[in-house]
Enzyme design. Structure first.
Site, PDB file in Angstrom:
ATOM      1  N   HIS A 177       0.828  -1.207   0.000  1.00 22.07           N
ATOM      2  CA  HIS A 177       0.000   0.000   0.000  1.00 22.07           C
ATOM      3  C   HIS A 177       0.867   1.264   0.000  1.00 22.07           C
ATOM      4  O   HIS A 177       2.065   1.210   0.267  1.00 22.07           O
ATOM      5  CB  HIS A 177      -0.949   0.004   1.207  1.00 22.07           C
ATOM      6  CG  HIS A 177      -0.252  -0.099   2.535  1.00 22.07           C
ATOM      7  ND1 HIS A 177       0.257  -1.280   3.024  1.00 22.07           N
ATOM      8  CD2 HIS A 177      -0.003   0.823   3.501  1.00 22.07           C
ATOM      9  CE1 HIS A 177       0.802  -1.090   4.211  1.00 22.07           C
ATOM     10  NE2 HIS A 177       0.657   0.188   4.525  1.00 22.07           N
ATOM     11  N   ARG A 186      -4.546  16.020   5.271  1.00 25.66           N
ATOM     12  CA  ARG A 186      -5.058  14.684   5.586  1.00 25.66           C
ATOM     13  C   ARG A 186      -4.399  14.196   6.866  1.00 25.66           C
ATOM     14  O   ARG A 186      -3.193  14.347   7.050  1.00 25.66           O
ATOM     15  CB  ARG A 186      -4.766  13.694   4.466  1.00 25.66           C
ATOM     16  CG  ARG A 186      -5.273  12.268   4.756  1.00 25.66           C
ATOM     17  CD  ARG A 186      -4.975  11.320   3.590  1.00 25.66           C
ATOM     18  NE  ARG A 186      -5.557   9.997   3.810  1.00 25.66           N
ATOM     19  CZ  ARG A 186      -4.924   8.981   4.398  1.00 25.66           C
ATOM     20  NH1 ARG A 186      -3.681   9.140   4.829  1.00 25.66           N
ATOM     21  NH2 ARG A 186      -5.526   7.803   4.557  1.00 25.66           N
TER      22      ARG A 186
END
Length: 243
Positions: A177, A186
């Site tokens: 990932h 974020r």
């Protein structure tokens, strides 16, 4: 910079731990907590640190309980006897499991296509529990490429790490990932559960491994895999223990 991570230390504020293994600078900063956050919190908020510490302690306690529940399900599926794992359900963590909470910040990036928040990697854990309110996490699927993980309100995301892959003899994949950045801020929180450094991870722990069936991976201690192989070879680490 009061809580900056000291050289050679795990805890504190700093860049991504995997940054040294990549030439490209990642658009990321974070705060790593192992155990109590009180030492760093006192530096940041000398007169008002207890509320933060209480919140973090409670969150870690709940994540540890959840991680242990997930591992019991995992080990049951693999026919691994939990009675042989003295580090599971250890309230005081006297066995020395590596339990860490990573608070991630990905600042607004004016040119998102030129960098990444986190470069592609797999987790060196049994399970990782992630919470995020803004999308950005991507997983890689063979034959498809990178897929954006769709967010669910108030959901937790679970990644299986390399030790789940080893223990399952490759049945469970430690997902590759990465994190892409955006022009907006974020945040995310990741809780990692890794066994004690002297634990020997091996497919042979599973009673489902049939007679004459050759394990895909040799037995390896957590210390050897995490500190030596993964620290030097990153995503090629598993290839060094393949039979």
């Amino acid at each position: 910079m009061k809580a900056v991570r000291s050289p050679g230390r795990i805890t504190g504020y700093g860049i991504a731990h995997i940054q040294s293994l990549f030439s490209t600078t990642m658009w990321h900063e974070g705060f790593t907590i192992v155990g109590s956050a009180i030492d760093h919190a006192r530096l940041l908020w000398p007169n008002d640190y207890q509320g933060f510490c209480d919140t973090i302690d409670d969150y870690q306690k709940q994540m540890k309980t959840l991680a242990e529940q997930l591992m019991r399900i995992l080990f049951k599926a693999l026919s691994i006897s939990v009675e042989e794992l003295n580090w599971l359900d250890d309230p005081t963590n006297s066995s020395g499991c590596s339990l860490s909470l990573q608070l991630n910040s990905y600042p607004p990036c004016p040119e998102p296509s030129r960098t990444l928040g986190l470069a592609p990697h797999t987790d060196t854990s049994i399970v990782t529990i992630l919470q995020a309110k803004t999308s950005g996490l991507q997983v890689f699927k063979d034959g498809v490429g990178w897929i954006l993980v769709e967010l669910e309100p108030d959901a937790l995301f679970v990644n299986l790490g390399d030790f789940s892959r080893i223990l399952s003899n490759g049945q469970f994949i430690s997902v590759l990932h990465r994190v892409v950045v955006k022009p907006i801020q974020r945040y995310s929180m990741a809780y990692f559960f890794r066994p004690p450094t002297d634990f020997v991870a091996s497919p042979l722990l599973s009673k489902d491994l049939g007679p004459g069936e050759v394990p895909r991976y040799r037995s390896v201690t957590v210390k050897e895999y995490y500190l030596d192989l993964k620290g030097k070879h990153l995503e090629n680490a598993l290839s060094f223990i393949e039979n």
